[in-house]
Each structure stands twice: as structure tokens, then as C-alpha cells.
Scaffold this motif. Sequence first.
Motif, PDB file in Angstrom:
ATOM      1  N   PRO A 278     -12.138  -3.061  -2.520  1.00 46.39           N
ATOM      2  CA  PRO A 278     -11.191  -3.960  -3.198  1.00 46.39           C
ATOM      3  C   PRO A 278     -10.595  -3.288  -4.425  1.00 46.39           C
ATOM      4  O   PRO A 278     -11.181  -2.349  -4.988  1.00 46.39           O
ATOM      5  CB  PRO A 278     -12.065  -5.159  -3.590  1.00 46.39           C
ATOM      6  CG  PRO A 278     -13.444  -4.603  -3.692  1.00 46.39           C
ATOM      7  CD  PRO A 278     -13.534  -3.508  -2.651  1.00 46.39           C
ATOM      8  N   ASP A 279      -9.438  -3.746  -4.853  1.00 52.10           N
ATOM      9  CA  ASP A 279      -8.831  -3.241  -6.083  1.00 52.10           C
ATOM     10  C   ASP A 279      -9.788  -3.465  -7.245  1.00 52.10           C
ATOM     11  O   ASP A 279     -10.463  -4.501  -7.340  1.00 52.10           O
ATOM     12  CB  ASP A 279      -7.507  -3.951  -6.365  1.00 52.10           C
ATOM     13  CG  ASP A 279      -6.418  -3.546  -5.385  1.00 52.10           C
ATOM     14  OD1 ASP A 279      -6.503  -2.436  -4.828  1.00 52.10           O
ATOM     15  OD2 ASP A 279      -5.487  -4.352  -5.184  1.00 52.10           O
TER      16      ASP A 279
ATOM     17  N   MET B  78       0.825  -1.200   0.000  1.00 54.38           N
ATOM     18  CA  MET B  78       0.000   0.000   0.000  1.00 54.38           C
ATOM     19  C   MET B  78       0.864   1.258   0.000  1.00 54.38           C
ATOM     20  O   MET B  78       1.819   1.361   0.748  1.00 54.38           O
ATOM     21  CB  MET B  78      -0.868  -0.005   1.263  1.00 54.38           C
ATOM     22  CG  MET B  78      -1.902   1.105   1.298  1.00 54.38           C
ATOM     23  SD  MET B  78      -2.355   1.519   2.987  1.00 54.38           S
ATOM     24  CE  MET B  78      -1.414   3.019   3.168  1.00 54.38           C
TER      25      MET B  78
ATOM     26  N   ILE C   7     -12.527   0.252   3.340  1.00 56.10           N
ATOM     27  CA  ILE C   7     -11.617  -0.033   2.229  1.00 56.10           C
ATOM     28  C   ILE C   7     -12.364  -0.764   1.122  1.00 56.10           C
ATOM     29  O   ILE C   7     -13.111  -1.708   1.378  1.00 56.10           O
ATOM     30  CB  ILE C   7     -10.445  -0.928   2.706  1.00 56.10           C
ATOM     31  CG1 ILE C   7      -9.691  -0.276   3.856  1.00 56.10           C
ATOM     32  CG2 ILE C   7      -9.499  -1.244   1.546  1.00 56.10           C
ATOM     33  CD1 ILE C   7      -8.895   0.931   3.475  1.00 56.10           C
TER      34      ILE C   7
ATOM     35  N   GLU D 112      -2.747  -4.320   4.987  1.00 54.87           N
ATOM     36  CA  GLU D 112      -1.683  -3.442   4.500  1.00 54.87           C
ATOM     37  C   GLU D 112      -1.924  -1.995   4.933  1.00 54.87           C
ATOM     38  O   GLU D 112      -0.984  -1.289   5.320  1.00 54.87           O
ATOM     39  CB  GLU D 112      -1.593  -3.541   2.979  1.00 54.87           C
ATOM     40  CG  GLU D 112      -0.978  -4.855   2.500  1.00 54.87           C
ATOM     41  CD  GLU D 112      -1.095  -5.028   1.001  1.00 54.87           C
ATOM     42  OE1 GLU D 112      -1.661  -4.127   0.337  1.00 54.87           O
ATOM     43  OE2 GLU D 112      -0.627  -6.065   0.491  1.00 54.87           O
ATOM     44  N   HIS D 113      -3.168  -1.546   4.858  1.00 55.82           N
ATOM     45  CA  HIS D 113      -3.487  -0.196   5.338  1.00 55.82           C
ATOM     46  C   HIS D 113      -3.192  -0.080   6.824  1.00 55.82           C
ATOM     47  O   HIS D 113      -2.635   0.923   7.288  1.00 55.82           O
ATOM     48  CB  HIS D 113      -4.959   0.130   5.077  1.00 55.82           C
ATOM     49  CG  HIS D 113      -5.242   0.625   3.692  1.00 55.82           C
ATOM     50  ND1 HIS D 113      -5.394   1.960   3.392  1.00 55.82           N
ATOM     51  CD2 HIS D 113      -5.381  -0.039   2.524  1.00 55.82           C
ATOM     52  CE1 HIS D 113      -5.629   2.090   2.097  1.00 55.82           C
ATOM     53  NE2 HIS D 113      -5.631   0.893   1.552  1.00 55.82           N
TER      54      HIS D 113
ATOM     55  N   LYS E  20      -5.538  -6.229   1.662  1.00 51.91           N
ATOM     56  CA  LYS E  20      -5.523  -4.775   1.510  1.00 51.91           C
ATOM     57  C   LYS E  20      -5.846  -4.089   2.838  1.00 51.91           C
ATOM     58  O   LYS E  20      -5.229  -3.068   3.202  1.00 51.91           O
ATOM     59  CB  LYS E  20      -6.532  -4.369   0.432  1.00 51.91           C
ATOM     60  CG  LYS E  20      -6.420  -2.921  -0.020  1.00 51.91           C
ATOM     61  CD  LYS E  20      -7.302  -2.674  -1.242  1.00 51.91           C
ATOM     62  CE  LYS E  20      -7.154  -1.235  -1.740  1.00 51.91           C
ATOM     63  NZ  LYS E  20      -7.995  -0.981  -2.929  1.00 51.91           N
TER      64      LYS E  20
ATOM     65  N   LEU F  10      -9.011  -8.601  -0.469  1.00 53.05           N
ATOM     66  CA  LEU F  10      -9.521  -7.500   0.347  1.00 53.05           C
ATOM     67  C   LEU F  10      -8.974  -7.595   1.774  1.00 53.05           C
ATOM     68  O   LEU F  10      -8.608  -6.587   2.378  1.00 53.05           O
ATOM     69  CB  LEU F  10     -11.049  -7.514   0.348  1.00 53.05           C
ATOM     70  CG  LEU F  10     -11.750  -6.321   1.009  1.00 53.05           C
ATOM     71  CD1 LEU F  10     -11.243  -5.002   0.442  1.00 53.05           C
ATOM     72  CD2 LEU F  10     -13.259  -6.425   0.843  1.00 53.05           C
TER      73      LEU F  10
END
Length: 310
Positions: free
Chosen positions: A300-301, A1, A298, A178-179, A175, A172
Amino acid sequence: MKDYQKILVVVDPTTENQVALARAVTLASKSNAHVTVFLSIFDFSYEMTSILSSQEREAMRQGVIDQRVAWIQDLLAPYNHLGLNIDTQVIWHNRPFESIINHAIAGQYDLIVKGTHAHDKLKAVIFTPTDWHLMRKAPVPVLMVKDHDWPETGKILCAVNVATEDTDHQMLNGKIIEHAKDLAGKFAAEVHLVNGFPGTPVNLAIELPDFDAQTYNDTIRLQHEQRVQYLADAYGIDKQNCHVKEGLPEDVIPELAEQLDAELVILGTVGRTGFSAALIGNTAEHVIDSINCDLLAIKPDGYKSPLEEA
């Protein structure tokens, strides 16, 4: 991230205490980010003044905007000595969430920060329709802020979904963590993982006399514990910071957040359909109404906002 390099902070003209601005400044100070202080305003009476020409109505609107820009400059005065890169954007728009999301998309912001509304009697947080639209439709992370500090060595709670091995869920989860890890590094915070698993279905115990509810429960718990531990190992999170509890996410997450005295809960959101039922919609509404700390939502990409597709 990547670090938050561009932060869009939404100020609230109805309150003196701008908690979102304070949080955005704190984050920007940690990563030298650019901050845009954003306000969307609209007054229907200005649109209905038929005795004025369109040019006169526009001049009136611009006068209100100029007043708000000056007001924001006063808000920023206590932060001028920090040397941060801060600008302001005030626009006339009748749907605040659309203006916020569109500006975030056009400016390629990394984070939207907005304060919540506290209810004095219940000491609860009341989320407005704009808040819900942002969390459901913004393609970038949305940080909903309460009136408290983020102390050093605080706690960040990641709500992970390990009920299936679906790739979207796994990505997800990663992610979210990572944040959390990035923020934990800036604030010397601890990262915790939380997962709720469903108890034994009552109908199974009733319809199947030989059904061993305890064994079933233990098996489900073990499966969830193993998957959460796998996530923890992959991201270097201590085993003692993994929390797997029986119950619905909307019950488990707030209970643990209060127990840990967490500063931040991070949830994954993908809209209102599909596997979103896990953390957005009814579940998220219960979680958000119950927690006494900030919330970071958050996506997802690859998530596309409905406003981008419109």
C-alpha cells in the motif's frame, strides 16, 4: 500508476536460465525503462582467512566480484542489440534480501524482479527465505518470475479483498488493479478480479437450530459480488471477468489462476501483522506454492520497510 522506469532485477548464479532477467528486459522494452542487473554475493571462507591482511582479503573479494561482473556481461550479450539502458551492480553482502531492498530504496526503483526456484519432481515453485523477506519487507512491488513467456492477449488475475469497507483495503485494491491495467495495456492482456468469501460457520449451524445457512451464504455472496462489481465498474473491467467464489483465498486464487491459465497473479501485501493475514503470511504462502504463474506483490502507499526504520 506510473510506468516502471527503474527496474532492479536479481540474477541467480546457480542457474543458466535467467528467467527474471528475460522478464525484466521484456518489461523494459515496453516502457523504455532503466534496468539494473543485481547480484549479492558472500563467501564466509574469505572472511575467515586470518593469515591474510585486510587489504589482501579485500583484493580477493574484489576479484570474485569482478568475475561475477564479467559473468553478467555474458548474460546480457543476447540483449545488446535491443539498445536498452542496462547496468550492473555486484556487491559483497551476507544478507541478500537486505542488500536488494537497500539498493532498491537508495536507487528509488519502481520494481524488483526475481526468479523462483522450480522443484523438478513436483513441478512446483519453491520460494527461498530471500523471496519471503523481499515480499514482506520491500517497499516497492516485487515480481516473482517463473519460466514461461507473457504472451499477448494473456490474462492477469487481481486478488482483491472486499471483506470490509476499510480505506486501506480499498486503496490497496485500487493500486493492485492500476498495476494490472498498466501491464494489460502493454501486453494486450485481460484483467480479471477474484475474491473469495467465507462459507457458513459450522458452529452457527450447530448452535442455532433455526439458523438458515443457505440464506446467510447467499447474503454474503451477494455482498461480495456487489463490492467486486463496484470495483470493476470503477476501473472499466467487464462483468464477466469478475469471479466471486466461496472459499479461502489460498484455495480460490490458485484454482481460478489455473482455470484461466493466467500469466500473472497480483496480490496486496502489507507485512505480517494487522490485516496482512488476508494475503501475506500463511495465506500467501499457500497461494504462492500453488500457482503456476508469475506473482506480483504490491504494497500500500505509505508502507515503510523495517529496513528503512532501522
